[in-house]
Design an enzyme around this catalytic site. Structure first.
Site, PDB file in Angstrom:
ATOM      1  N   LYS A   1       0.831  -1.205   0.000  1.00 41.33           N
ATOM      2  CA  LYS A   1       0.000   0.000   0.000  1.00 41.33           C
ATOM      3  C   LYS A   1       0.863   1.252   0.000  1.00 41.33           C
ATOM      4  CE  LYS A   1      -3.627  -2.534   2.396  1.00 41.33           C
ATOM      5  NZ  LYS A   1      -4.268  -2.855   3.699  1.00 41.33           N
TER       6      LYS A   1
ATOM      7  N   GLN B   1      -4.242  -1.079   9.804  1.00 41.07           N
ATOM      8  CA  GLN B   1      -4.088  -2.416   9.239  1.00 41.07           C
ATOM      9  C   GLN B   1      -4.633  -3.482  10.184  1.00 41.07           C
ATOM     10  OE1 GLN B   1      -2.983  -3.248   6.134  1.00 41.07           O
ATOM     11  NE2 GLN B   1      -3.514  -5.350   6.630  1.00 41.07           N
TER      12      GLN B   1
ATOM     13  N   ASP C   1     -10.714   3.161   4.276  1.00 37.67           N
ATOM     14  CA  ASP C   1     -11.074   1.746   4.240  1.00 37.67           C
ATOM     15  C   ASP C   1     -12.588   1.547   4.274  1.00 37.67           C
ATOM     16  OD1 ASP C   1      -9.245  -0.227   3.766  1.00 37.67           O
ATOM     17  OD2 ASP C   1      -8.707  -0.575   5.851  1.00 37.67           O
TER      18      ASP C   1
END
Length: 301
Positions: A50, A94, A117
């Site tokens: 990412k 994460q 997200d």
């Protein structure tokens, strides 16, 4: 013959478009903050990918790596700091986190305008109500794949196999917005083949390796395999894809299908978040703001 959908190619095209828009943009450069807690090898690989994508897109890379023994308060403090940093357009925590941490509470500390997200309760609410918001990356990646392949969603019968909060449920919401008729099933559905064989499009996201095979798919259907599993023979999905050759019209491979789209859509969401942040600052600077204009402070597509 069944056609393989090249998700890597489609993802590269989206990422290139994002990079062009970042380079052509004026003002603040978008910035993504990734927060990694502990030293899980798989998570480290995902975060590295990412961050690499962020830099390739010409965005700012803000990364925080906390030790595995970090407390709930430690992680919360980092998220709050990033939330207040105007250089940070988006925040990604994460997952998975160490078990002793309350992941849901930490995710909900991320402002909805920086929730790239799409996992906060506020983002889920916006999606469920059909309002503007940052959708979860994997479900929106599935939609982009289908659009890139010219597959009509309006009026299509879609079976989403998997009811999880990360893929299944938000994907169903996105499909409904596009006029699809959606059925949600899962690994416990009685007579799963009867449900999936009635569908024009079958999306499988259960986390159960090889759950769907030839008995589950009608001739000419499109199959999207979201699952990914590490095996001694390499990566495998939730679909027994070899059985569907000559049955499905199109199918995504594992790897190289949905996976690359997730990172591509993360870049899209980060760019969107940066633009909405700038829009919010512009509106806040005005001496008077109408109720209609105030509503634009809610992020969206």
């Amino acid at each position: 013959m069944t056609t393989t959908i090249d998700g890597s190619r489609i993802a590269r095209r989206i990422r290139a478009r994002v990079a062009e828009e970042v380079a052509a943009g004026a003002g603040t450069v978008p910035g993504l903050a990734t927060v990694l807690v502990g030293d899980d090898p798989a998570s480290a690989v995902y975060v590295a990918a990412k961050r690499r994508a962020v830099r390739e897109a010409g965005m700012r890379d803000f990364h925080r790596h906390l030790p595995g023994q970090a407390t709930q308060e430690d992680v919360a403090a980092v998220i709050d700091e990033l939330a207040g940093d105007p250089r940070v357009s988006g925040i990604l925590l994460q997952l998975p986190l160490p078990r002793r941490l309350d992941a849901a509470a930490l995710i909900d500390r991320i402002p909805v305008t920086k929730d790239v997200d799409g996992l906060t309760t506020a983002s889920a609410g916006l999606l469920a109500r059909g309002e503007r918001g940052l959708p979860p990356c994997t479900p929106s990646g599935v939609i982009e794949l289908l659009d890139a392949e010219g597959i009509a969603l309006k009026g299509a019968r879609v079976a989403v196999v998997g009811w999880g909060a990360l893929v299944g449920r938000p994907l169903a919401q996105l499909l409904l917005r596009r006029g699809a008729t959606v059925t949600i099933a899962h690994e416990h559905t009685t007579d799963l083949p009867a449900v999936t064989r009635a569908a024009d499009i079958v999306v499988v996201a259960t986390g159960v390796r090889g759950l769907v095979g030839s008995a589950h798919v009608a001739p000419g259907a499109v199959v999207i395999d979201v699952g990914i599993h590490r095996t001694p023979d390499g990566l495998a999905g939730d679909v027994r894809s070899a059985e569907l050759d000559g049955i499905a019209d199109r199918i995504t491979p594992v790897p190289g299908g949905v996976g690359p789209m997730t990172i591509a859509m993360l870049m899209v969401n980060t760019l969107r978040a940066a633009r909405w942040g700038a829009e919010g600052e512009t509106l806040a600077a005005r001496p008077t703001v109408s109720s209609r204009s105030s509503r634009r402070l809610t992020p969206g597509t």
